[in-house]
Design a protein around this motif. Structure first.
Motif, PDB file in Angstrom:
ATOM      1  N   MET A   1     -43.009   5.909  12.560  1.00 51.61           N
ATOM      2  CA  MET A   1     -41.734   6.257  13.155  1.00 51.61           C
ATOM      3  C   MET A   1     -41.989   6.964  14.480  1.00 51.61           C
ATOM      4  SD  MET A   1     -38.765   8.651  11.573  1.00 51.61           S
ATOM      5  CE  MET A   1     -37.143   8.186  12.073  1.00 51.61           C
ATOM      6  N   ILE A   2     -41.186   6.637  15.445  1.00 49.29           N
ATOM      7  CA  ILE A   2     -41.254   7.318  16.740  1.00 49.29           C
ATOM      8  C   ILE A   2     -40.297   8.503  16.692  1.00 49.29           C
ATOM      9  CG2 ILE A   2     -40.745   7.120  19.196  1.00 49.29           C
ATOM     10  CD1 ILE A   2     -41.576   4.198  19.021  1.00 49.29           C
ATOM     11  N   TRP A   3     -40.783   9.661  17.102  1.00 45.46           N
ATOM     12  CA  TRP A   3     -39.938  10.841  17.199  1.00 45.46           C
ATOM     13  C   TRP A   3     -39.625  11.096  18.662  1.00 45.46           C
ATOM     14  CZ3 TRP A   3     -37.499  12.813  13.265  1.00 45.46           C
ATOM     15  CH2 TRP A   3     -38.037  12.673  11.977  1.00 45.46           C
ATOM     16  N   TYR A   4     -38.441  11.608  18.905  1.00 48.49           N
ATOM     17  CA  TYR A   4     -38.016  11.949  20.253  1.00 48.49           C
ATOM     18  C   TYR A   4     -37.851  13.454  20.331  1.00 48.49           C
ATOM     19  CZ  TYR A   4     -37.126   6.991  20.572  1.00 48.49           C
ATOM     20  OH  TYR A   4     -37.279   5.638  20.567  1.00 48.49           O
ATOM     21  N   PHE A   5     -38.337  14.032  21.417  1.00 55.81           N
ATOM     22  CA  PHE A   5     -38.248  15.472  21.604  1.00 55.81           C
ATOM     23  C   PHE A   5     -37.505  15.782  22.888  1.00 55.81           C
ATOM     24  CE2 PHE A   5     -41.821  14.876  18.833  1.00 55.81           C
ATOM     25  CZ  PHE A   5     -41.738  15.929  17.944  1.00 55.81           C
ATOM     26  N   ALA A   6     -36.659  16.798  22.826  1.00 57.56           N
ATOM     27  CA  ALA A   6     -35.940  17.286  23.992  1.00 57.56           C
ATOM     28  C   ALA A   6     -36.302  18.755  24.157  1.00 57.56           C
ATOM     29  CB  ALA A   6     -34.432  17.131  23.799  1.00 57.56           C
ATOM     30  N   THR A   7     -36.698  19.119  25.369  1.00 60.05           N
ATOM     31  CA  THR A   7     -37.028  20.509  25.667  1.00 60.05           C
ATOM     32  C   THR A   7     -36.190  20.959  26.856  1.00 60.05           C
ATOM     33  OG1 THR A   7     -39.293  20.187  24.910  1.00 60.05           O
ATOM     34  CG2 THR A   7     -38.872  22.129  26.254  1.00 60.05           C
ATOM     35  N   TRP A   8     -35.447  22.045  26.671  1.00 58.14           N
ATOM     36  CA  TRP A   8     -34.652  22.601  27.749  1.00 58.14           C
ATOM     37  C   TRP A   8     -35.499  23.645  28.462  1.00 58.14           C
ATOM     38  CZ3 TRP A   8     -32.631  19.858  23.990  1.00 58.14           C
ATOM     39  CH2 TRP A   8     -31.558  19.043  24.301  1.00 58.14           C
ATOM     40  N   ASP A   9     -35.740  23.412  29.752  1.00 57.69           N
ATOM     41  CA  ASP A   9     -36.674  24.220  30.525  1.00 57.69           C
ATOM     42  C   ASP A   9     -36.250  25.677  30.672  1.00 57.69           C
ATOM     43  OD1 ASP A   9     -38.061  21.863  30.786  1.00 57.69           O
ATOM     44  OD2 ASP A   9     -37.296  21.431  32.784  1.00 57.69           O
ATOM     45  N   GLU A  10     -34.945  25.939  30.747  1.00 61.44           N
ATOM     46  CA  GLU A  10     -34.483  27.317  30.936  1.00 61.44           C
ATOM     47  C   GLU A  10     -34.879  28.214  29.769  1.00 61.44           C
ATOM     48  OE1 GLU A  10     -31.958  24.813  30.822  1.00 61.44           O
ATOM     49  OE2 GLU A  10     -32.057  24.431  32.957  1.00 61.44           O
ATOM     50  N   THR A  11     -34.788  27.672  28.578  1.00 64.07           N
ATOM     51  CA  THR A  11     -35.025  28.484  27.383  1.00 64.07           C
ATOM     52  C   THR A  11     -36.343  28.158  26.690  1.00 64.07           C
ATOM     53  OG1 THR A  11     -33.893  26.898  25.958  1.00 64.07           O
ATOM     54  CG2 THR A  11     -32.543  28.645  26.941  1.00 64.07           C
ATOM     55  N   GLY A  12     -36.882  26.980  26.974  1.00 63.78           N
ATOM     56  CA  GLY A  12     -38.089  26.542  26.284  1.00 63.78           C
ATOM     57  C   GLY A  12     -37.803  26.002  24.895  1.00 63.78           C
ATOM     58  N   ASP A  13     -36.518  25.980  24.521  1.00 60.61           N
ATOM     59  CA  ASP A  13     -36.133  25.453  23.208  1.00 60.61           C
ATOM     60  C   ASP A  13     -36.435  23.960  23.144  1.00 60.61           C
ATOM     61  OD1 ASP A  13     -35.173  27.925  22.493  1.00 60.61           O
ATOM     62  OD2 ASP A  13     -33.086  27.437  22.928  1.00 60.61           O
ATOM     63  N   SER A  14     -36.945  23.534  22.007  1.00 57.11           N
ATOM     64  CA  SER A  14     -37.264  22.131  21.817  1.00 57.11           C
ATOM     65  C   SER A  14     -36.714  21.669  20.479  1.00 57.11           C
ATOM     66  CB  SER A  14     -38.781  21.934  21.861  1.00 57.11           C
ATOM     67  OG  SER A  14     -39.111  20.574  21.768  1.00 57.11           O
ATOM     68  N   GLN A  15     -36.127  20.470  20.480  1.00 57.10           N
ATOM     69  CA  GLN A  15     -35.608  19.890  19.254  1.00 57.10           C
ATOM     70  C   GLN A  15     -36.242  18.524  19.041  1.00 57.10           C
ATOM     71  OE1 GLN A  15     -33.176  21.080  21.527  1.00 57.10           O
ATOM     72  NE2 GLN A  15     -32.532  22.882  20.421  1.00 57.10           N
ATOM     73  N   ARG A  16     -36.366  18.145  17.781  1.00 54.53           N
ATOM     74  CA  ARG A  16     -36.894  16.831  17.427  1.00 54.53           C
ATOM     75  C   ARG A  16     -35.741  15.972  16.929  1.00 54.53           C
ATOM     76  NH1 ARG A  16     -41.015  16.092  12.488  1.00 54.53           N
ATOM     77  NH2 ARG A  16     -39.107  16.643  11.404  1.00 54.53           N
ATOM     78  N   PHE A  17     -35.732  14.710  17.358  1.00 53.19           N
ATOM     79  CA  PHE A  17     -34.675  13.778  16.990  1.00 53.19           C
ATOM     80  C   PHE A  17     -35.292  12.482  16.494  1.00 53.19           C
ATOM     81  CE2 PHE A  17     -33.022  16.543  20.266  1.00 53.19           C
ATOM     82  CZ  PHE A  17     -31.788  16.920  19.776  1.00 53.19           C
ATOM     83  N   ALA A  18     -34.563  11.769  15.645  1.00 52.53           N
ATOM     84  CA  ALA A  18     -35.056  10.514  15.091  1.00 52.53           C
ATOM     85  C   ALA A  18     -34.713   9.312  15.965  1.00 52.53           C
ATOM     86  CB  ALA A  18     -34.494  10.299  13.691  1.00 52.53           C
ATOM     87  N   SER A  19     -33.824   9.496  16.950  1.00 53.31           N
ATOM     88  CA  SER A  19     -33.438   8.369  17.797  1.00 53.31           C
ATOM     89  C   SER A  19     -32.855   8.866  19.113  1.00 53.31           C
ATOM     90  CB  SER A  19     -32.401   7.500  17.088  1.00 53.31           C
ATOM     91  OG  SER A  19     -31.180   8.200  16.975  1.00 53.31           O
ATOM     92  N   ILE A  20     -32.767   7.955  20.064  1.00 54.94           N
ATOM     93  CA  ILE A  20     -32.125   8.276  21.338  1.00 54.94           C
ATOM     94  C   ILE A  20     -30.640   8.538  21.099  1.00 54.94           C
ATOM     95  CG2 ILE A  20     -31.429   7.287  23.560  1.00 54.94           C
ATOM     96  CD1 ILE A  20     -34.244   6.111  23.750  1.00 54.94           C
ATOM     97  N   ASP A  21     -30.030   7.766  20.219  1.00 58.66           N
ATOM     98  CA  ASP A  21     -28.619   7.983  19.899  1.00 58.66           C
ATOM     99  C   ASP A  21     -28.366   9.397  19.373  1.00 58.66           C
ATOM    100  OD1 ASP A  21     -27.863   5.444  20.695  1.00 58.66           O
ATOM    101  OD2 ASP A  21     -27.993   4.613  18.681  1.00 58.66           O
ATOM    102  N   ALA A  22     -29.289   9.913  18.583  1.00 59.45           N
ATOM    103  CA  ALA A  22     -29.141  11.275  18.055  1.00 59.45           C
ATOM    104  C   ALA A  22     -29.199  12.301  19.181  1.00 59.45           C
ATOM    105  CB  ALA A  22     -30.220  11.558  17.015  1.00 59.45           C
ATOM    106  N   ILE A  23     -30.067  12.080  20.160  1.00 58.48           N
ATOM    107  CA  ILE A  23     -30.129  12.983  21.320  1.00 58.48           C
ATOM    108  C   ILE A  23     -28.817  12.924  22.088  1.00 58.48           C
ATOM    109  CG2 ILE A  23     -31.216  13.421  23.550  1.00 58.48           C
ATOM    110  CD1 ILE A  23     -33.847  12.450  22.359  1.00 58.48           C
ATOM    111  N   VAL A  24     -28.318  11.724  22.332  1.00 59.38           N
ATOM    112  CA  VAL A  24     -27.068  11.562  23.077  1.00 59.38           C
ATOM    113  C   VAL A  24     -25.921  12.257  22.353  1.00 59.38           C
ATOM    114  CG1 VAL A  24     -25.353   9.862  23.839  1.00 59.38           C
ATOM    115  CG2 VAL A  24     -27.785   9.471  24.264  1.00 59.38           C
ATOM    116  N   ARG A  25     -25.813  12.069  21.048  1.00 59.30           N
ATOM    117  CA  ARG A  25     -24.751  12.742  20.279  1.00 59.30           C
ATOM    118  C   ARG A  25     -24.875  14.261  20.394  1.00 59.30           C
ATOM    119  NH1 ARG A  25     -25.898   8.663  16.680  1.00 59.30           N
ATOM    120  NH2 ARG A  25     -27.159  10.044  15.413  1.00 59.30           N
ATOM    121  N   PHE A  26     -26.094  14.777  20.307  1.00 59.60           N
ATOM    122  CA  PHE A  26     -26.335  16.220  20.418  1.00 59.60           C
ATOM    123  C   PHE A  26     -25.891  16.734  21.788  1.00 59.60           C
ATOM    124  CE2 PHE A  26     -29.148  19.836  21.400  1.00 59.60           C
ATOM    125  CZ  PHE A  26     -28.883  20.648  20.309  1.00 59.60           C
ATOM    126  N   ILE A  27     -26.283  16.041  22.839  1.00 55.62           N
ATOM    127  CA  ILE A  27     -25.921  16.448  24.195  1.00 55.62           C
ATOM    128  C   ILE A  27     -24.402  16.411  24.378  1.00 55.62           C
ATOM    129  CG2 ILE A  27     -26.043  15.768  26.630  1.00 55.62           C
ATOM    130  CD1 ILE A  27     -28.962  14.843  25.994  1.00 55.62           C
TER     131      ILE A  27
END
Length: 84
Positions: free
Chosen positions: A1-27
């Motif tokens: 499985m491919i995992w997708y990670f998003a890291t916000w530079d201001e805070t350094g917070d990083s989240q793991r997502f199972a799909s690009i669609d999941a990242i888009v919904r989160f945003i």
């Protein structure tokens, strides 16, 4: 499985997502700014690749589907008409 990670530079917070669609919904759900974010896809063997352009394209597609473009164009028109 491919995992997708998003890291916000201001805070350094990083989240793991199972799909690009999941990242888009989160945003979209949290109305997040992505200008200073890093998005990567990681394969099980540890290979990774930047996927920021894929996220941008998916967000644009979602916004168009939801009518954000028309709403924004209308707002621009009213701002130009009133000088604001």
């Amino acid at each position: 499985m491919i995992w997708y990670f998003a890291t916000w530079d201001e805070t350094g917070d990083s989240q793991r997502f199972a799909s690009i669609d999941a990242i888009v919904r989160f945003i979209m759900d949290y109305d997040l700014m992505i200008g200073n974010a890093t998005f990567i896809a990681v394969k099980p063997d540890g290979q990774w690749r930047d996927c920021g352009l894929l996220i941008d394209a998916a967000l644009e597609e979602e916004r168009l589907a939801l009518g954000y473009e028309a709403e924004h164009e209308a707002w621009l028109g009213s701002a130009e008409a009133t000088g604001r």
